[in-house]
Design an enzyme around this catalytic site. Structure first.
Site, PDB file in Angstrom:
ATOM      1  CG  HIS A  17      -1.864  -1.004   1.466  1.00  0.00           C
ATOM      2  ND1 HIS A  17      -1.989  -1.688   2.648  1.00  0.00           N
ATOM      3  CD2 HIS A  17      -2.836  -1.482   0.648  1.00  0.00           C
ATOM      4  CE1 HIS A  17      -2.980  -2.552   2.561  1.00  0.00           C
ATOM      5  NE2 HIS A  17      -3.507  -2.457   1.353  1.00  0.00           N
ATOM      6  CE  LYS A  41     -14.014  -6.058   3.264  1.00  0.00           C
ATOM      7  NZ  LYS A  41     -12.784  -5.440   2.716  1.00  0.00           N
ATOM      8  NE  ARG A  91      -2.702  -7.326  -4.289  1.00  0.00           N
ATOM      9  CZ  ARG A  91      -3.493  -7.664  -3.278  1.00  0.00           C
ATOM     10  NH1 ARG A  91      -2.958  -7.916  -2.104  1.00  0.00           N
ATOM     11  NH2 ARG A  91      -4.790  -7.761  -3.444  1.00  0.00           N
ATOM     12  CB  SER A 128      -4.347  -6.572   5.027  1.00  0.00           C
ATOM     13  OG  SER A 128      -3.965  -5.315   4.522  1.00  0.00           O
TER      14      SER A 128
HETATM   15  O1  PNS Z   1      -9.259  -2.653   1.189  1.00  0.00           O
HETATM   16  P1  PNS Z   1     -10.588  -3.038   0.645  1.00  0.00           P
HETATM   17  O2  PNS Z   1     -11.466  -3.636   1.723  1.00  0.00           O
HETATM   18  O3  PNS Z   1     -10.478  -3.936  -0.552  1.00  0.00           O
HETATM   19  O4  PNS Z   1     -11.264  -1.665   0.167  1.00  0.00           O
HETATM   20  C1  PNS Z   1     -12.448  -1.722  -0.555  1.00  0.00           C
HETATM   21  C2  PNS Z   1     -13.031  -0.344  -0.859  1.00  0.00           C
HETATM   22  C3  PNS Z   1     -13.157   0.477   0.407  1.00  0.00           C
HETATM   23  C4  PNS Z   1     -12.131   0.385  -1.822  1.00  0.00           C
HETATM   24  C5  PNS Z   1     -14.402  -0.642  -1.494  1.00  0.00           C
HETATM   25  O5  PNS Z   1     -15.072  -1.554  -0.694  1.00  0.00           O
HETATM   26  C6  PNS Z   1     -15.260   0.579  -1.660  1.00  0.00           C
HETATM   27  O6  PNS Z   1     -15.079   1.308  -2.617  1.00  0.00           O
HETATM   28  N1  PNS Z   1     -16.195   0.777  -0.715  1.00  0.00           N
HETATM   29  C7  PNS Z   1     -17.097   1.901  -0.706  1.00  0.00           C
HETATM   30  C8  PNS Z   1     -18.537   1.466  -1.036  1.00  0.00           C
HETATM   31  C9  PNS Z   1     -18.804   1.661  -2.514  1.00  0.00           C
HETATM   32  O7  PNS Z   1     -18.650   2.727  -3.064  1.00  0.00           O
HETATM   33  N2  PNS Z   1     -19.225   0.567  -3.164  1.00  0.00           N
HETATM   34  C10 PNS Z   1     -19.470   0.565  -4.564  1.00  0.00           C
HETATM   35  C11 PNS Z   1     -18.179   0.415  -5.340  1.00  0.00           C
HETATM   36  S1  PNS Z   1     -18.408   0.661  -7.061  1.00  0.00           S
END
Ligand code: PNS
Length: 171
Positions: A17, A41, A91, A128
């Site tokens: 990250h 989560k 990745r 993670s």
């Molecule tokens: O580290 P992560 O858990 O993979 O992060 C995921 C994240 C936060 C980037 C994704 O879950 C997200 O964009 N969440 C916000 C909710 C949202 O906008 N959902 C629609 C995506 S198109």
């Protein structure tokens, strides 16, 4: 001002990250590291702990701010914060397959573009989840995480369960 966001759970933040966020900071005037909360989560660290680890990690770097993202849509967050680009590290091709529909959806919802940066070859194996598993089973993860994360993993810092303040929109 060209402002970008690097969104994620950061549970915890790791060197993969950090490397991508540092490169993003070279491309934009300001990069917001937006630490998300998804109540579906199960996080290893509380939101305050995830924020603190990221803030400590980037404290010496200008142009990078860390804040909570909240629970809503990323596209709405981008609109409220005046963010013109979402930056994601890739990745592998499976990362791309996972990210592409979200990038398209976010652009259609709010016009915000997603910029993909290829992950550095040193860190392509990091996640993670893998770091937490290796550490839980007694493996050494010191090469993969910043010092602030290592201290929390090792229990050198007490838990932080305080409520997180709401951050007002900035323009
Ligand atoms: O580290 P992560 O858990 O993979 O992060 C995921 C994240 C936060 C980037 C994704 O879950 C997200 O964009 N969440 C916000 C909710 C949202 O906008 N959902 C629609 C995506 S198109």
């Amino acid at each position: 001002m060209r402002r970008a966001v690097c969104p994620g759970s950061f549970d915890p933040i790791h060197k993969g990250h950090i490397e991508v966020i540092a490169r993003a900071a070279g491309l934009f005037d300001e990069v917001i590291v937006a630490v998300s909360t998804n109540y579906a989560k199960n996080y290893r660290f509380t939101l305050n702990e995830r924020l603190e680890m990221a803030k400590t990690t980037f404290s010496a770097l200008s142009g990078i701010v860390v804040e909570p993202m909240g629970e809503g849509l990323l596209s709405e967050y981008c609109h409220a914060r005046g963010v013109s680009a979402i930056v994601k590290g890739l990745r592998s091709s499976s990362d791309f397959d996972y990210e592409l529909p979200m990038a398209t959806m976010n652009r259609q919802l709010s016009g915000v573009e997603t910029v993909f940066l290829p992950g550095d070859s040193r860190y392509l194996h990091l996640s993670s989840t893998l770091i937490k598993e290796v550490h839980t089973l007694g493996g050494d993860v010191a090469d993969f995480v910043p010092r602030a994360v290592l201290r929390r993993l090792q229990g050198d810092v007490g838990p932080d369960t305080r409520p997180v303040p709401i951050v007002p929109p900035r323009r």
